[in-house]
Design an enzyme around this catalytic site. Structure first.
Site, PDB file in Angstrom:
ATOM      1  N   HIS A  48     -33.645-106.504  42.941  1.00  0.00           N
ATOM      2  CA  HIS A  48     -33.852-107.697  42.118  1.00  0.00           C
ATOM      3  C   HIS A  48     -32.554-108.521  42.049  1.00  0.00           C
ATOM      4  O   HIS A  48     -31.769-108.387  41.112  1.00  0.00           O
ATOM      5  CB  HIS A  48     -34.294-107.297  40.706  1.00  0.00           C
ATOM      6  CG  HIS A  48     -35.680-106.755  40.648  1.00  0.00           C
ATOM      7  ND1 HIS A  48     -36.781-107.550  40.408  1.00  0.00           N
ATOM      8  CD2 HIS A  48     -36.154-105.502  40.826  1.00  0.00           C
ATOM      9  CE1 HIS A  48     -37.872-106.805  40.431  1.00  0.00           C
ATOM     10  NE2 HIS A  48     -37.520-105.551  40.680  1.00  0.00           N
ATOM     11  N   GLU A  60     -32.106-111.538  41.276  1.00  0.00           N
ATOM     12  CA  GLU A  60     -32.072-112.492  40.159  1.00  0.00           C
ATOM     13  C   GLU A  60     -31.292-111.956  38.964  1.00  0.00           C
ATOM     14  O   GLU A  60     -30.775-112.733  38.148  1.00  0.00           O
ATOM     15  CB  GLU A  60     -33.489-112.873  39.744  1.00  0.00           C
ATOM     16  CG  GLU A  60     -34.299-111.783  39.040  1.00  0.00           C
ATOM     17  CD  GLU A  60     -35.040-110.840  39.959  1.00  0.00           C
ATOM     18  OE1 GLU A  60     -35.941-110.119  39.490  1.00  0.00           O
ATOM     19  OE2 GLU A  60     -34.709-110.818  41.171  1.00  0.00           O
ATOM     20  N   CYS A  96     -38.984-107.245  45.564  1.00  0.00           N
ATOM     21  CA  CYS A  96     -39.611-105.975  45.185  1.00  0.00           C
ATOM     22  C   CYS A  96     -41.044-105.914  45.743  1.00  0.00           C
ATOM     23  O   CYS A  96     -41.226-105.767  46.939  1.00  0.00           O
ATOM     24  CB  CYS A  96     -39.562-105.791  43.680  1.00  0.00           C
ATOM     25  SG  CYS A  96     -39.817-104.080  43.139  1.00  0.00           S
TER      26      CYS A  96
END
EC number: 6.3.4.2
Length: 547
Positions: A519, A521, A380
């Site tokens: 993102h 993750e 990001c």
């Protein structure tokens, strides 16, 4: 129709209700059941989206664009069940819904009260999708006795009465403090917590007691007697070296069996725990170690980057190495040379964030990784800072910056390589935003498709050219500077399907340098590590052999 398990907490906060809920969900899955997990938070914010990471930790984003509590990340990581916007609600959202209905006249002029209007709204939320799964696990945030939690406790009390007998079970998580001076494990705090529950009409069927060590049989019997539960329903929650030991640890303590017994399910299906045994083996038997520097803005609170920390762990498990993540405040590099801080690390990760603080330090971290050929993952804002660094130092745009901070701070003229995203395509319609819009829920949120360029590093990592990832941002890299940057070796290797929004950049002729606008993750799991984190740790492992 689903059976409901309500998980509450007492004595103190942060005992691990979310982890216990997630582990129980995984154990029920191991026995062949389907599950869904929900979080009911008493705070008055509509959602965590505008809350500071220092206040509440990270914001977990779902595929359908909900900004939720970080516990939903635990739920997904342990069960693999994708969370939805109907899996998280706060008092703020509940009261907002009630007031909207009152303004529309839905209550036909009645006086609006906590009982029944607010509690009914909570019960309606709990009931969503109850025919879709075998078990619905609902965690109530905070602790018993908190004034703001009373409507939720009253709602689940009513809910248990509304459902047929035996369809709802209450599990209560408490603390058993160990008094070192006297050498005693004290049960009184738990007794008082259960007494508080009873005063509002709730009685736990199962006690989960957080402690530093095992619960002696004498204390277990005492808890059962004074808290009115069966001795085998007193579950010890001991401190663990890794959260991924929790399913096996809770199974050894009999948590899943106690839940099935409380529902009267017999004979209980035998669990298949092979996945969690493999996870535990990978955690406890690494074949090496890599050091990763995380250069961020909220490094004082690790929960601010919870999903990133866990995704790195997953990447380590996939590569049979232990990942030692060290947190470095990006502001340090605005005053000092990053070299002494970053030399010796096998990889560098720059995560997301908001606002100007620390951004120049992130840019220096990206430059260090690019010029020193160290594996780099920018997420990001970490991608945006890598693009600005390349624009300044490679594409002769020395005044490159972002509208997020340069424009809003009223600075001198600059080249807006990163701009405020005012329009994008979501599904089959356009979304429009203005800089002055409300902050809450106005970003590009949730899952969006991306198209990868064949032959690039990311296409190799994913093994595909069509992906879907979760986003949370309102600023975007300007496509107008693509040609100038690509001539200097910064490749735009992933784009939105309409070709307007850069999703991924990578540095040509670099061992591993990738920035992503989304993102990754948020979709990583211990038994299914995200491809980017798996390959990032592999690159760090390869680099560790060269250092």
């Amino acid at each position: 129709m689903a059976r409901f398990i309500f998980i509450t907490g007492g004595v103190v906060s942060s005992l691990g209700k979310g982890l216990a809920s997630a582990a129980l969900g995984a154990l029920l899955q191991a026995r062949g059941y389907t599950v869904r997990l929900r979080k009911l938070d008493p705070y008055l914010n509509v959602d965590p989206g505008t809350m500071s990471p220092f206040e509440h930790g990270e914001v977990f984003v779902t595929d359908d664009g909900a900004e939720t509590d970080l516990d939903l990340g635990h739920y997904e990581r342990f069960t693999g069940v994708a969370a939805r916007n109907t899996d998280s609600v706060s008092s703020g959202r509940i009261y907002s819904n009630v007031l909207e209905k009152e303004r529309r006249g839905d209550y036909l002029g009645k006086t609006i009260q906590v009982i029944p209007h607010v509690t009914n709204e909570i019960k309606d939320f709990i009931s969503i999708g109850e025919d879709e799964v075998d078990f619905m696990l609902c965690e109530i945030g905070g602790t018993v006795g908190d004034i703001e939690g009373l409507p939720f406790f009253e709602a689940i009390r009513q809910f248990g009465q509304d459902k047929p007998r035996g369809q709802c079970v209450f599990m209560h998580l408490t603390l058993l403090p160990y008094i070192k001076a006297s050498g005693e494990l004290k049960t009184k705090p738990t007794q008082h917590s259960v007494k508080e529950m009873r005063s509002i009409g709730l009685a736990p069927d199962i006690l989960v007691c957080r402690s530093e060590g095992p619960i002696p049989e004498k204390e277990r019997e005492k808890l059962a007697l004074f808290c009115n539960v069966r001795p085998d329903a007193v579950i010890a929650a001991q401190d663990l070296k890794s959260i991924y030991e929790a399913p096996l640890a809770y199974h050894r303590e009999g948590m899943d069996q106690a839940v099935l017994d409380a529902f009267g399910i017999a004979p209980a299906p035998k669990p298949n725990l092979d996945v969690w045994e493999d996870v535990a083996d990978r955690i406890h038997n690494p074949e090496g170690e890599v050091r990763v520097a995380i250069v961020g803005k909220y490094t004082q609170l690790e929960d601010a980057y919870k999903s990133i920390a866990e995704a790195l762990t997953h990447g380590g498990m996939a590569n049979r190495v232990r990942v030692v993540a060290e947190w470095i405040d990006a502001e340090i590099f605005e005053r000092e040379d990053p070299a002494p801080w970053l030399e010796g690390f096998h990889a560098i990760l720059v995560p997301g964030g908001f606002g100007e603080r620390g951004t120049e330090g992130k840019i220096k971290a990206a430059e260090f990784a690019r010029t020193r050929k160290i594996p780099y993952l920018g997420i990001c804002l970490g991608m945006q800072m890598a693009v600005i660094e390349a624009a300044r130092n490679l594409a002769d745009l020395g005044d490159a910056g972002s509208e997020e901070f340069d424009h809003e701070a009223g600075k001198k003229r600059f080249t807006p390589v990163v701009y405020h995203l005012k329009e994008w395509v979501q599904g089959n319609h356009k979304v429009k935003r203005k800089p002055g819009d409300d902050k809450g829920g106005t970003m590009r949120l949730g899952a969006y498709d991306a198209v990868l360029t064949e032959g690039t590093k990311v296409a190799e990592v994913y093994g595909n050219t069509a992906i879907e990832e979760r986003h949370r941002h309102r600023y975007e890299v300007d496509i107008r500077y693509r040609d100038a940057l690509e001539k200097q070796g910064l490749i735009f290797s992933g784009m939105s399907p309409d070709g307007r929004l850069p999703e991924i950049v990578e540095v040509k002729d670099h061992p591993w340098f990738i920035g992503v606008q989304f993102h990754p993750e948020l979709k990583s799991k211990p038994f299914a590590p995200h491809p980017l984190f798996r390959d990032f740790v592999r690159a760090a492992k390869d680099n560790s052999r060269l250092v």
